[in-house]
Motif scaffolding. Structure first.
Motif, PDB file in Angstrom:
ATOM      1  N   HIS A  26       0.867  -1.170   0.000  1.00 53.32           N
ATOM      2  CA  HIS A  26       0.000   0.000   0.000  1.00 53.32           C
ATOM      3  C   HIS A  26       0.909   1.227   0.000  1.00 53.32           C
ATOM      4  CE1 HIS A  26      -3.819   1.928   0.166  1.00 53.32           C
ATOM      5  NE2 HIS A  26      -3.687   2.434   1.379  1.00 53.32           N
ATOM      6  N   PHE A  27       0.319   2.451  -0.018  1.00 53.82           N
ATOM      7  CA  PHE A  27       1.171   3.637   0.049  1.00 53.82           C
ATOM      8  C   PHE A  27       1.427   4.083   1.486  1.00 53.82           C
ATOM      9  CE2 PHE A  27      -3.133   5.434  -0.672  1.00 53.82           C
ATOM     10  CZ  PHE A  27      -3.252   6.230   0.450  1.00 53.82           C
ATOM     11  N   SER A  28       0.877   3.355   2.460  1.00 53.78           N
ATOM     12  CA  SER A  28       1.211   3.622   3.857  1.00 53.78           C
ATOM     13  C   SER A  28       1.068   2.328   4.652  1.00 53.78           C
ATOM     14  CB  SER A  28       0.306   4.714   4.452  1.00 53.78           C
ATOM     15  OG  SER A  28      -1.038   4.269   4.495  1.00 53.78           O
ATOM     16  N   GLY A  29       1.841   2.220   5.718  1.00 55.99           N
ATOM     17  CA  GLY A  29       1.813   1.022   6.554  1.00 55.99           C
ATOM     18  C   GLY A  29       3.139   0.844   7.262  1.00 55.99           C
ATOM     19  N   ARG A  30       3.344  -0.334   7.863  1.00 52.87           N
ATOM     20  CA  ARG A  30       4.621  -0.597   8.537  1.00 52.87           C
ATOM     21  C   ARG A  30       5.030  -2.065   8.417  1.00 52.87           C
ATOM     22  NH1 ARG A  30       4.495   0.388  14.858  1.00 52.87           N
ATOM     23  NH2 ARG A  30       6.058  -1.268  14.854  1.00 52.87           N
ATOM     24  N   VAL A  31       4.450  -2.784   7.454  1.00 53.05           N
ATOM     25  CA  VAL A  31       4.775  -4.199   7.263  1.00 53.05           C
ATOM     26  C   VAL A  31       5.392  -4.416   5.891  1.00 53.05           C
ATOM     27  CG1 VAL A  31       3.868  -6.546   7.116  1.00 53.05           C
ATOM     28  CG2 VAL A  31       2.951  -4.959   8.817  1.00 53.05           C
ATOM     29  N   LEU A  32       6.498  -5.138   5.881  1.00 49.42           N
ATOM     30  CA  LEU A  32       7.191  -5.534   4.660  1.00 49.42           C
ATOM     31  C   LEU A  32       7.076  -7.043   4.515  1.00 49.42           C
ATOM     32  CD1 LEU A  32       9.107  -4.257   2.434  1.00 49.42           C
ATOM     33  CD2 LEU A  32      11.006  -5.028   3.864  1.00 49.42           C
ATOM     34  N   GLN A  33       6.694  -7.514   3.337  1.00 51.55           N
ATOM     35  CA  GLN A  33       6.605  -8.944   3.079  1.00 51.55           C
ATOM     36  C   GLN A  33       7.875  -9.412   2.368  1.00 51.55           C
ATOM     37  OE1 GLN A  33       4.194 -10.854   4.188  1.00 51.55           O
ATOM     38  NE2 GLN A  33       2.864  -9.211   4.915  1.00 51.55           N
ATOM     39  N   GLU A  34       8.427 -10.542   2.820  1.00 53.22           N
ATOM     40  CA  GLU A  34       9.633 -11.093   2.205  1.00 53.22           C
ATOM     41  C   GLU A  34       9.329 -12.482   1.643  1.00 53.22           C
ATOM     42  OE1 GLU A  34      14.315 -12.089   3.266  1.00 53.22           O
ATOM     43  OE2 GLU A  34      12.835 -11.981   4.875  1.00 53.22           O
ATOM     44  N   TYR A  35       9.823 -12.732   0.418  1.00 58.05           N
ATOM     45  CA  TYR A  35       9.652 -14.027  -0.242  1.00 58.05           C
ATOM     46  C   TYR A  35      11.022 -14.516  -0.718  1.00 58.05           C
ATOM     47  CZ  TYR A  35       4.990 -12.016  -0.435  1.00 58.05           C
ATOM     48  OH  TYR A  35       3.808 -11.413  -0.103  1.00 58.05           O
ATOM     49  N   LYS A  36      11.266 -15.824  -0.552  1.00 59.99           N
ATOM     50  CA  LYS A  36      12.560 -16.389  -0.942  1.00 59.99           C
ATOM     51  C   LYS A  36      12.772 -16.342  -2.449  1.00 59.99           C
ATOM     52  CE  LYS A  36      13.117 -19.428   3.051  1.00 59.99           C
ATOM     53  NZ  LYS A  36      13.283 -20.830   3.512  1.00 59.99           N
ATOM     54  N   SER A  37      11.682 -16.412  -3.203  1.00 60.91           N
ATOM     55  CA  SER A  37      11.755 -16.350  -4.660  1.00 60.91           C
ATOM     56  C   SER A  37      10.353 -16.129  -5.196  1.00 60.91           C
ATOM     57  CB  SER A  37      12.326 -17.646  -5.232  1.00 60.91           C
ATOM     58  OG  SER A  37      11.427 -18.714  -5.039  1.00 60.91           O
ATOM     59  N   ILE A  38      10.241 -15.920  -6.493  1.00 61.38           N
ATOM     60  CA  ILE A  38       8.934 -15.756  -7.107  1.00 61.38           C
ATOM     61  C   ILE A  38       8.121 -17.040  -6.965  1.00 61.38           C
ATOM     62  CG2 ILE A  38       9.766 -16.418  -9.409  1.00 61.38           C
ATOM     63  CD1 ILE A  38       7.089 -13.764  -8.633  1.00 61.38           C
ATOM     64  N   ALA A  39       8.797 -18.175  -6.903  1.00 60.07           N
ATOM     65  CA  ALA A  39       8.098 -19.457  -6.777  1.00 60.07           C
ATOM     66  C   ALA A  39       7.400 -19.599  -5.430  1.00 60.07           C
ATOM     67  CB  ALA A  39       9.076 -20.613  -6.982  1.00 60.07           C
ATOM     68  N   SER A  40       7.912 -18.909  -4.397  1.00 56.88           N
ATOM     69  CA  SER A  40       7.318 -19.011  -3.062  1.00 56.88           C
ATOM     70  C   SER A  40       6.143 -18.063  -2.860  1.00 56.88           C
ATOM     71  CB  SER A  40       8.382 -18.747  -1.997  1.00 56.88           C
ATOM     72  OG  SER A  40       8.820 -17.393  -2.053  1.00 56.88           O
ATOM     73  N   PHE A  41       5.927 -17.145  -3.795  1.00 57.25           N
ATOM     74  CA  PHE A  41       4.840 -16.182  -3.685  1.00 57.25           C
ATOM     75  C   PHE A  41       3.490 -16.900  -3.802  1.00 57.25           C
ATOM     76  CE2 PHE A  41       1.975 -12.933  -5.323  1.00 57.25           C
ATOM     77  CZ  PHE A  41       2.280 -11.861  -4.511  1.00 57.25           C
ATOM     78  N   PRO A  42       2.492 -16.646  -2.941  1.00 58.79           N
ATOM     79  CA  PRO A  42       2.449 -15.560  -1.947  1.00 58.79           C
ATOM     80  C   PRO A  42       2.785 -15.994  -0.527  1.00 58.79           C
ATOM     81  CG  PRO A  42       0.266 -16.428  -2.269  1.00 58.79           C
ATOM     82  CD  PRO A  42       1.190 -17.282  -3.105  1.00 58.79           C
TER      83      PRO A  42
END
Length: 241
Positions: A26-42
């Protein structure tokens, strides 16, 4: 993607080449999502950024996430390994009351990385024009500041590539202006970028593979950047599947 606004990031440092992906949704917040690779998304993990971010101008560089601390004139460097948090106040910058640098993406400060390192794009509270600061990422300090004559209301988004600032029109359909940050002079440019439909929230250049990443109309898209042989100017952008 599930939201109109957001940032999709990999580590923009040239020496790093892994498959990790980070996303702020979003354009505001405080959470960052991390993924090991595109294959692990979401299926990833959530990282508490500890301070609220504002806009879609974040970037990951040398293992740290850089972003605007919402409601303040400060930008933040958060080392994702050590979790050391550093802040840097930017003087004479617009940073609140919806006086955005880029209105389309609700962004006051935009980080950029090119072949020369880390930059910060922001709006001057004095002249109302686009400013670009060269940052020392190790010290997290301002090394130099370049003042451009480009009016903030005319800018849709921007990125830096090969030492040149490129700006889009207010609908983010074309790259309409360029400014050489080394020689401090404008350059002629007119390049098609995307259709006029919807909102482009993010536009970031990755020097390692000379790609532009866009969060466009709730899709993450990749655009190949082509330069002149001497790498002095951008000559074409086109989509890649």
């Amino acid at each position: 993607m599930e939201t109109t606004f957001g940032v999709w990031m990999q580590d923009a440092a040239e020496r790093l080449n892994d498959n990790h992906i980070w996303m702020a949704g979003h354009f505001s917040g405080r959470v960052l999502q991390e993924y090991k690779s595109i294959a692990s998304f979401p299926n990833g993990r959530s990282i508490d950024m500890r301070k609220f971010y504002q806009g879609c101008g974040h970037i990951i560089y040398n293992g740290s996430v850089y972003y605007h601390n919402a409601g303040t004139s400060k930008v933040v460097k958060d080392n994702l390994k050590t979790r050391r948090l550093q802040t840097l106040a930017i003087e004479d910058a617009l940073y609140h009351n919806r006086t955005y640098l880029f209105h389309n993406s609700k962004t006051y400060f935009k980080f950029a990385v090119d072949e020369n390192g880390l930059w910060l794009i922001y709006a001057s509270a004095i002249s109302g024009t686009v400013m670009v600061a060269k940052l020392n990422h190790k010290r997290f300090s301002v090394s130099s500041v370049v003042s451009t004559p480009y009016p903030v209301p005319n800018a849709g988004n921007a990125f830096v590539a090969c030492g040149v600032l490129y700006l889009t029109d207010t609908k983010d359909t074309k790259v309409t202006h360029a400014f050489d940050l080394m020689k401090e002079k404008p350059l002629n440019v007119s390049l098609d970028l995307r259709s006029a439909n919807g909102i482009m929230a993010m536009l970031s250049y990755y020097p390692e593979n000379q790609l532009l990443y866009m969060w466009d109309n709730s899709y993450v898209k990749i655009c190949q950047a082509y330069f002149t042989l001497d790498q002095k100017s951008l000559v074409k952008c086109c989509g890649r599947k």
